[in-house]
Design an enzyme around this catalytic site. Structure first.
Site, PDB file in Angstrom:
ATOM      1  N   ILE A 126      46.517  -7.183  17.149  1.00  0.00           N
ATOM      2  CA  ILE A 126      45.832  -7.525  15.866  1.00  0.00           C
ATOM      3  C   ILE A 126      44.764  -6.156  15.670  1.00  0.00           C
ATOM      4  O   ILE A 126      44.094  -5.708  16.525  1.00  0.00           O
ATOM      5  CB  ILE A 126      45.122  -8.537  16.075  1.00  0.00           C
ATOM      6  N   ARG A 172      32.557  -2.671  18.451  1.00  0.00           N
ATOM      7  CA  ARG A 172      32.342  -2.158  17.112  1.00  0.00           C
ATOM      8  C   ARG A 172      32.787  -3.353  16.053  1.00  0.00           C
ATOM      9  O   ARG A 172      33.681  -4.077  16.195  1.00  0.00           O
ATOM     10  CB  ARG A 172      33.284  -1.104  16.821  1.00  0.00           C
ATOM     11  N   CYS A 187      39.878   6.235  16.530  1.00  0.00           N
ATOM     12  CA  CYS A 187      40.597   5.136  15.848  1.00  0.00           C
ATOM     13  C   CYS A 187      41.940   5.796  15.073  1.00  0.00           C
ATOM     14  O   CYS A 187      41.581   7.013  14.673  1.00  0.00           O
ATOM     15  CB  CYS A 187      39.684   4.362  14.737  1.00  0.00           C
ATOM     16  N   HIS A 195      43.081   1.265  21.173  1.00  0.00           N
ATOM     17  CA  HIS A 195      42.568   1.069  22.725  1.00  0.00           C
ATOM     18  C   HIS A 195      43.718   0.837  23.393  1.00  0.00           C
ATOM     19  O   HIS A 195      43.890   1.428  24.655  1.00  0.00           O
ATOM     20  CB  HIS A 195      41.481  -0.202  22.758  1.00  0.00           C
ATOM     21  N   ASP A 255      35.808   5.818  19.670  1.00  0.00           N
ATOM     22  CA  ASP A 255      35.728   4.647  20.331  1.00  0.00           C
ATOM     23  C   ASP A 255      35.415   4.941  21.908  1.00  0.00           C
ATOM     24  O   ASP A 255      36.136   5.989  22.294  1.00  0.00           O
ATOM     25  CB  ASP A 255      36.984   4.161  20.506  1.00  0.00           C
ATOM     26  N   SER A 311      41.807  -4.321  14.471  1.00  0.00           N
ATOM     27  CA  SER A 311      40.406  -4.994  14.728  1.00  0.00           C
ATOM     28  C   SER A 311      39.532  -5.270  13.482  1.00  0.00           C
ATOM     29  O   SER A 311      38.784  -6.335  13.415  1.00  0.00           O
ATOM     30  CB  SER A 311      39.582  -3.785  15.434  1.00  0.00           C
ATOM     31  N   LYS A 312      39.859  -4.491  12.411  1.00  0.00           N
ATOM     32  CA  LYS A 312      38.929  -4.838  11.258  1.00  0.00           C
ATOM     33  C   LYS A 312      39.454  -6.052  10.639  1.00  0.00           C
ATOM     34  O   LYS A 312      38.613  -7.016  10.298  1.00  0.00           O
ATOM     35  CB  LYS A 312      38.849  -3.638  10.023  1.00  0.00           C
TER      36      LYS A 312
END
Length: 277
Positions: free
Chosen positions: A83, A252, A184, A223, A191, A85-86
């Site tokens: 997924i 974050r 990112c 990540h 990160d 992240s934002k």
């Protein structure tokens, strides 16, 4: 297929405050695995989980009173999707003005939506206000590589820095560094992470390993992808019999992501927030 550049990352976003599962933006794992020599349709040489912690979870009870919780999401590494992240943050924020009957009802809804988006079974755990004081912290255990006084001049992944003395007797070691930094994939934002490498095999040259981990400093990748790249590079260059790689990245957008990959049966790592998280 959902491409990273089509995600909400780096774009202005309207923050919806009422529940909307369509905000979740899945991204296929396979393209990045293909980049590291893992073709589609063939078994990958590792398994594991991505442990997400959310610190900004809130909703309304049926009387309109705000509720808050911490949430942990455990996503198996064999799900076809991660997924973005934002989008995860925007999805969680969509509960802010949504009435939910109970924490259990919220947990079931989160489980359903995230399992559907990732294509697997996602475990969800909520920590409500009554249990916040029971949360613990801890650092990754292992020999600290950062003690080494090294000269560094490479800041893109350099697996040739990895060396192991195959003439020596096998060892069992756990090595840790807090100097992992990547960026990112879409926005280039930094990160920051700590990484633990557990292995059984020929002794890995510690200076080379530290230089290798630092070499991610200008690298753009999510990540989960960084941890899988580290795992594959160490396996190819050092040939350990057993290997586990665990990274804990700083928070974050109210979320931290902590990928774990291993090639041997071992309990999932403790989900202990470290000082930088």
């Amino acid at each position: 297929m959902s491409l990273p550049e089509h995600s909400p990352l780096g774009k202005p976003s309207a923050y919806k405050t009422e529940y909307d599962a369509t905000l979740l933006f899945p991204i296929a794992r396979q393209p990045k695995r293909t980049e590291i020599g893992l073709p589609a349709g063939k078994p990958v040489p590792f398994f594991g989980v991505d442990i997400w912690n959310a610190y900004e979870v809130s909703w309304l009870n049926m009387r309109g009173k705000p509720q808050v919780a911490l949430a942990t999401f455990i996503i198996p590494s064999d799900t076809p999707n991660i997924i973005e992240s934002k989008s995860f943050k925007l999805y969680l924020n969509s509960f802010n003005q949504t009435k939910i009957a109970s924490p259990e009802a919220l947990q079931q809804l989160l489980h359903h939506d995230l399992s559907e988006a990732t294509g697997g079974t996602v475990q969800v755990r909520l920590v409500t206000e009554a249990d916040l004081g029971k949360q613990k912290m801890g650092e990754l255990e292992g020999l600290l590589l950062d003690r080494l006084d090294i000269e560094v001049d490479r800041y893109e992944p350099a697996p040739d820095l990895l060396k192991a003395d195959q003439q020596e007797s096998p060892v069992e070691e756990t090595l840790v560094s807090h100097l992992l930094k990547s960026n990112c994939l879409v926005t280039g934002q930094p990160d920051w992470g700590s990484v633990q490498i557990r292995y059984v095999g020929a002794p890995i040259n510690q200076e080379g390993l530290l230089k290798y981990l630092i070499s991610f400093r200008n690298h753009n990748e999510f990540h989960e992808q960084c941890v899988e790249r580290i795992f594959m590079d160490v396996m190819r260059e050092c040939k350990p019999v057993k290997l586990a790689v665990y990274a804990r990245y700083t928070r974050r957008g109210g979320l931290d992501i902590n990928p774990f990959r291993t090639n041997f049966n071992t309990p999932w790592p403790d989900n202990l927030r470290n000082a930088r998280q």
